[in-house]
Write a protein that holds these residues in place. Sequence first.
Motif, PDB file in Angstrom:
ATOM      1  N   UNK A   1     -10.948  24.579   7.890  1.00  0.00           N
ATOM      2  CA  UNK A   1     -12.010  24.137   6.995  1.00  0.00           C
ATOM      3  C   UNK A   1     -12.840  23.036   7.655  1.00  0.00           C
ATOM      4  N   UNK A   2     -14.058  22.930   7.253  1.00  0.00           N
ATOM      5  CA  UNK A   2     -14.966  21.952   7.849  1.00  0.00           C
ATOM      6  C   UNK A   2     -14.444  20.536   7.623  1.00  0.00           C
ATOM      7  N   UNK A   3     -14.495  19.725   8.696  1.00  0.00           N
ATOM      8  CA  UNK A   3     -14.087  18.307   8.673  1.00  0.00           C
ATOM      9  C   UNK A   3     -12.596  18.124   8.358  1.00  0.00           C
ATOM     10  N   UNK A   4     -11.796  19.146   8.614  1.00  0.00           N
ATOM     11  CA  UNK A   4     -10.358  19.029   8.411  1.00  0.00           C
ATOM     12  C   UNK A   4      -9.649  19.006   9.761  1.00  0.00           C
ATOM     13  N   UNK A   5      -8.414  18.540   9.760  1.00  0.00           N
ATOM     14  CA  UNK A   5      -7.643  18.463  10.992  1.00  0.00           C
ATOM     15  C   UNK A   5      -6.948  19.784  11.284  1.00  0.00           C
ATOM     16  N   UNK A   6      -6.581  19.971  12.543  1.00  0.00           N
ATOM     17  CA  UNK A   6      -5.842  21.157  12.971  1.00  0.00           C
ATOM     18  C   UNK A   6      -4.358  20.820  12.981  1.00  0.00           C
ATOM     19  N   UNK A   7      -3.545  21.716  12.447  1.00  0.00           N
ATOM     20  CA  UNK A   7      -2.112  21.484  12.390  1.00  0.00           C
ATOM     21  C   UNK A   7      -1.391  22.057  13.603  1.00  0.00           C
TER      22      UNK A   7
ATOM     23  N   UNK B   1       2.542  18.627  32.965  1.00  0.00           N
ATOM     24  CA  UNK B   1       2.669  18.038  31.629  1.00  0.00           C
ATOM     25  C   UNK B   1       1.320  17.511  31.143  1.00  0.00           C
ATOM     26  N   UNK B   2       0.564  16.879  32.048  1.00  0.00           N
ATOM     27  CA  UNK B   2      -0.755  16.352  31.677  1.00  0.00           C
ATOM     28  C   UNK B   2      -1.680  17.472  31.236  1.00  0.00           C
ATOM     29  N   UNK B   3      -1.636  18.597  31.940  1.00  0.00           N
ATOM     30  CA  UNK B   3      -2.496  19.713  31.594  1.00  0.00           C
ATOM     31  C   UNK B   3      -2.105  20.328  30.255  1.00  0.00           C
ATOM     32  N   UNK B   4      -0.808  20.387  29.972  1.00  0.00           N
ATOM     33  CA  UNK B   4      -0.366  20.882  28.665  1.00  0.00           C
ATOM     34  C   UNK B   4      -0.869  19.960  27.551  1.00  0.00           C
ATOM     35  N   UNK B   5      -0.816  18.655  27.792  1.00  0.00           N
ATOM     36  CA  UNK B   5      -1.281  17.700  26.787  1.00  0.00           C
ATOM     37  C   UNK B   5      -2.793  17.778  26.642  1.00  0.00           C
ATOM     38  N   UNK B   6      -3.499  17.924  27.753  1.00  0.00           N
ATOM     39  CA  UNK B   6      -4.947  18.117  27.709  1.00  0.00           C
ATOM     40  C   UNK B   6      -5.302  19.337  26.866  1.00  0.00           C
ATOM     41  N   UNK B   7      -4.613  20.429  27.135  1.00  0.00           N
ATOM     42  CA  UNK B   7      -4.887  21.695  26.453  1.00  0.00           C
ATOM     43  C   UNK B   7      -4.647  21.586  24.950  1.00  0.00           C
ATOM     44  N   UNK B   8      -3.530  20.970  24.572  1.00  0.00           N
ATOM     45  CA  UNK B   8      -3.235  20.792  23.151  1.00  0.00           C
ATOM     46  C   UNK B   8      -4.262  19.905  22.472  1.00  0.00           C
TER      47      UNK B   8
ATOM     48  N   UNK C   1      -8.805  19.318  18.790  1.00  0.00           N
ATOM     49  CA  UNK C   1     -10.139  18.774  18.561  1.00  0.00           C
ATOM     50  C   UNK C   1     -11.171  19.860  18.265  1.00  0.00           C
ATOM     51  N   UNK C   2     -11.052  21.026  18.931  1.00  0.00           N
ATOM     52  CA  UNK C   2     -12.144  22.002  18.885  1.00  0.00           C
ATOM     53  C   UNK C   2     -11.771  23.351  18.290  1.00  0.00           C
ATOM     54  N   UNK C   3     -10.494  23.599  18.036  1.00  0.00           N
ATOM     55  CA  UNK C   3     -10.108  24.918  17.552  1.00  0.00           C
ATOM     56  C   UNK C   3     -10.666  25.189  16.159  1.00  0.00           C
TER      57      UNK C   3
END
Length: 258
Positions: free
Chosen positions: A84-90, A144-151, A156-158
């Motif tokens: 939903x708009x302006x909601x967080x991703x779980x 590990x950094x790349x996994x954290x970046x990806x998540x 943020x954008x999904x």
Amino acid sequence: MAPRLQLEKAAWRWAETVRPEEVSQEHIETAYRIWLEPCIRGVCRRNCKGNPNCLVGIGEHIWLGEIDENSFHNIDDPNCERRKKNSFVGLTNLGATCYVNTFLQVWFLNLELRQALYLCPSTCSDYVLGDSIQEEKDYEPQTICEHLQYLFALLQNSNRRYIDPSGFVKALGLDTGQQQDAQEFSKLFMSLLEDTLSKQKNPDVRNIVQQQFCGEYAYVTVCNQCGRESKLLPQTVNRLYLGIFEGRKIRRRQSLFL
């Protein structure tokens, strides 16, 4: 339908006389046979490779057969999975990984940490073939950094309501069926992240863990008579142990400790 080779030749006949800079939308639609009439059901024995509008042999026997009215109630509405708009991703709970998801959300909401991780260069690169031609492939985090970046990027954008942190959990070697101590996990992961980022050239990336999650404290003894202070050398600390008693709030205990 006409033989496939005849269709191919007819669709691309214009290419013999038209120069590349003169190619129009009509030429493209002709080449891909967009305007061909759909095949009549029963005429083709299988799906025609030369006609993109042939709908024969694509599984229509399933939906042309007897329809089970109850099957429609078992189909998930794709819109229910949409964020939903302006909601967080779980984050999906993979079993006993609620403690991991909790810290991931806390770290994600730390804007300084998130921006620093985005600045961390990736070790992944596309496959390079002959003549320097690059082949596209699905992105797969390696470190590990790349996994954290990806998540963080997905959080943020999904457009989905929730995402799957399986790759991150698997990279850490965690057992999804066993509950771990949350504080111990945070301490060990931050040590791992700090060690990994210590190799970065950018100081904003290299020192982000110390800046955001570490501090200093010192024991000070004050004389009741003269007020003179005796202070030990400051010690680096990345967590505080607070005794929580009945009727005491965390902020109150924190202020008493400090």
